[in-house]
Design an enzyme around this catalytic site. Sequence first.
Site, PDB file in Angstrom:
ATOM      1  CG  ASP A  25      28.077  -5.468  -1.725  1.00 32.53           C
ATOM      2  OD1 ASP A  25      27.362  -6.419  -1.366  1.00 32.53           O
ATOM      3  OD2 ASP A  25      28.851  -4.867  -0.958  1.00 32.53           O
ATOM      4  CG  HIS A  41      25.162  -9.476  -1.366  1.00 27.78           C
ATOM      5  ND1 HIS A  41      25.128  -8.485  -0.405  1.00 27.78           N
ATOM      6  CD2 HIS A  41      23.883  -9.925  -1.479  1.00 27.78           C
ATOM      7  CE1 HIS A  41      23.899  -8.336   0.034  1.00 27.78           C
ATOM      8  NE2 HIS A  41      23.123  -9.195  -0.613  1.00 27.78           N
ATOM      9  CG  MET A  69      20.824  -7.484   3.601  1.00 27.16           C
ATOM     10  SD  MET A  69      22.483  -7.130   2.959  1.00 27.16           S
ATOM     11  CE  MET A  69      22.557  -5.345   3.070  1.00 27.16           C
ATOM     12  CG  ASP A  71      26.630  -6.806   3.386  1.00 28.42           C
ATOM     13  OD1 ASP A  71      27.117  -5.696   3.630  1.00 28.42           O
ATOM     14  OD2 ASP A  71      26.481  -7.241   2.230  1.00 28.42           O
ATOM     15  N   GLY A  72      26.639  -4.774   6.464  1.00 32.83           N
ATOM     16  CA  GLY A  72      26.100  -3.422   6.539  1.00 32.83           C
ATOM     17  C   GLY A  72      26.428  -2.711   7.836  1.00 32.83           C
ATOM     18  N   GLY A  73      27.080  -1.565   7.746  1.00 35.05           N
ATOM     19  CA  GLY A  73      27.376  -0.777   8.927  1.00 35.05           C
ATOM     20  C   GLY A  73      28.383  -1.417   9.864  1.00 35.05           C
ATOM     21  N   GLY A  91      32.642  -2.443   4.084  1.00 33.96           N
ATOM     22  CA  GLY A  91      32.967  -1.692   2.881  1.00 33.96           C
ATOM     23  C   GLY A  91      33.597  -0.351   3.187  1.00 33.96           C
ATOM     24  CB  SER A  92      32.136   2.980   3.908  1.00 29.18           C
ATOM     25  OG  SER A  92      31.291   2.615   4.988  1.00 29.18           O
ATOM     26  N   GLY A 112      26.439   2.000   0.408  1.00 29.89           N
ATOM     27  CA  GLY A 112      27.446   1.837   1.434  1.00 29.89           C
ATOM     28  C   GLY A 112      27.393   2.988   2.417  1.00 29.89           C
ATOM     29  N   GLY A 113      27.979   2.793   3.588  1.00 30.70           N
ATOM     30  CA  GLY A 113      28.104   3.869   4.559  1.00 30.70           C
ATOM     31  C   GLY A 113      26.881   4.134   5.407  1.00 30.70           C
ATOM     32  CB  SER A 129      32.138  -4.656   0.485  1.00 28.42           C
ATOM     33  OG  SER A 129      31.370  -4.274  -0.646  1.00 28.42           O
TER      34      SER A 129
END
Length: 234
Positions: free
Chosen positions: A50, A84, A155, A189-191, A211-212, A162-163, A23
């Site tokens: 995003d 997204h 999600m 999506d996420g973590g 992402g991060s 992010g993060g 991302s």
Amino acid sequence: MEAATEQTAARRELYRAKRVAPSILSADFSRLGAQVAEVIDAGARLIHVDVMDGHFVPPITIGPLVAASISDQVHDAGGAVDVHLMIERPEQQIAEFATAGADSISIHAEATPHVNRALSAIRDLGCLAGLAINPGTPADAVRELRGYADILLCMTVNPGWGGQPFIPESPDKVARLERLAGEAVIEADGGIDADTVPALAAAGASLFVAGSAVFGTDDPAAAYAAIASAADAI
């Protein structure tokens, strides 16, 4: 026209394989093209964009101009742009993102009363249609819409930044979505990192947004490769 149609179909086959989608939310925008090139060279073929509007979620991030700025680069590498929309009334913006080069556009079930119409409009624009749900939305919310969605996006953090830490109950929810998915693929999506991705893959997800954990490191290519390996992804 026929060549373009064949090219689009080939790109969409990318979504049928197990893949990590870096991302750009966490990228260094002063050298966005270079960072996208790093992960593409490492094997990434889905680049996740995003989009946040300051209403559906508190932050404001990026729009069609940024998606357009990387779409040729991604497509030239045989990849796809995975958008997204974390925005209210996404049906008002989907045409702009399709024009910008999006190959898929995911909208939130919570963001519009016209979800069916919006998903159909995304497909009419030649993109894959994605249906995203927040952590507090039951998996069963997708039941009436699964035939209209090519992607079910779960999600695994609360959307907005992010993060954030991974919600540990997420694999159980992915497993419930997998039983409802039909022909749709499941995206998480996420973590997501090398530690959290195996449980999501085992539960039935095949697309993993990071992402991060990718662009927040000193070596995005190596970070991408580590997550892909942990997910047993291409």
